[in-house]
Design an enzyme around this catalytic site. Sequence first.
Site, PDB file in Angstrom:
ATOM      1  CB  SER A   1      -0.926  -0.010   1.225  1.00 16.39           C
ATOM      2  OG  SER A   1      -0.180  -0.210   2.421  1.00 16.39           O
TER       3      SER A   1
ATOM      4  CD  GLU B   1       0.583   7.452   5.489  1.00 15.05           C
ATOM      5  OE1 GLU B   1       0.226   6.367   5.996  1.00 15.05           O
ATOM      6  OE2 GLU B   1       1.227   8.314   6.114  1.00 15.05           O
TER       7      GLU B   1
ATOM      8  CG  ASP C   1       0.493  14.195  17.302  1.00 17.23           C
ATOM      9  OD1 ASP C   1       0.654  13.682  18.417  1.00 17.23           O
ATOM     10  OD2 ASP C   1       0.980  13.733  16.251  1.00 17.23           O
TER      11      ASP C   1
ATOM     12  CG  PHE D   1       9.722  13.921   8.369  1.00 18.67           C
ATOM     13  CD1 PHE D   1       9.148  15.156   8.637  1.00 18.67           C
ATOM     14  CD2 PHE D   1       9.637  13.429   7.079  1.00 18.67           C
ATOM     15  CE1 PHE D   1       8.511  15.877   7.650  1.00 18.67           C
ATOM     16  CE2 PHE D   1       8.997  14.139   6.078  1.00 18.67           C
ATOM     17  CZ  PHE D   1       8.430  15.375   6.365  1.00 18.67           C
TER      18      PHE D   1
ATOM     19  CG  HIS E   1       1.706   1.752   4.604  1.00 17.68           C
ATOM     20  ND1 HIS E   1       0.498   1.822   3.924  1.00 17.68           N
ATOM     21  CD2 HIS E   1       1.884   2.975   5.173  1.00 17.68           C
ATOM     22  CE1 HIS E   1      -0.026   3.024   4.092  1.00 17.68           C
ATOM     23  NE2 HIS E   1       0.803   3.744   4.840  1.00 17.68           N
TER      24      HIS E   1
END
Length: 286
Positions: A12, A14, A106, A214, A264
Amino acid sequence: MKSQKAYEKVFSFEFFPPKTDEGAEKLRKAREALAELKPKFFSVTYGAGGSTQARTLDTVLEIQRDARFEAAPHLSCIGSTREHIREILELYRNNGIRHIVALRGDMPSGMRGEPGELRYANELVEFIRQETGDHFFIEVAAYPEMHPQAPSYEKDLENFKRKVDAGADSAITQYFYNADAYYHFVDSCEKMGVTLPIVPGIMPITNYTQLARFSDACGADIPRWIRKRLEGFGDDSAAIRAFGEDVVTRLCEKLLEAGAPGLHFYTMNQAGPTLAIWNNLGLGGR
């Protein structure tokens, strides 16, 4: 890792919701390129505190209109109410969406406020099940290197088990570059009786400054040897991409050989880096 081998391999990709028309067009092109790989689904992120809710919906519905693919919107509960989440679930149901990535989420940066009526992801999963039964296939997040706000590795495992016990169907991990962290996490879960598919999250390496930012924010570890090599390339973006492609390809090879139930990819709305890794793995058009 034995039990993970029993699951069908799911691949998959994102995306994040684009902020501009130009970004939307760029995402369409990336999605079309990645669609050739025949993924199981495309997921779409949801900004802090639900701040990108409308754009997430627009992006998800555009994907959903393409009958070839399944769209899986992220849904977070922090700062929200049961009634608001109920409305979103109904909206998704009415538009034929059957797959959700359920997260705590968040609060937006710099904002303080009430955490909302549902404070944790396990409460969100439980609420989705109460409201919609088995309509949605529910993904939850997993953290092989521990959630940055967890007090301990053991507590983090307990929190993960709560999400599973609340009704999760599958899990996607935070990205990582140390395969042993994933193996250890899966083994620890199995010892607790948690045996749902735990799909590794994969972050291609294309920009060291961005990756370091990140990783500091989400608690993902960049092994020292990778940091040193990336630092040594300076501003040589081609060298960074080539090195990153090799590192991530080798990581994916290890994971799949060990029995990981798929991959993913966190695409950052770019097709190129993911396509390169995919082709290196020889996965073809599934």
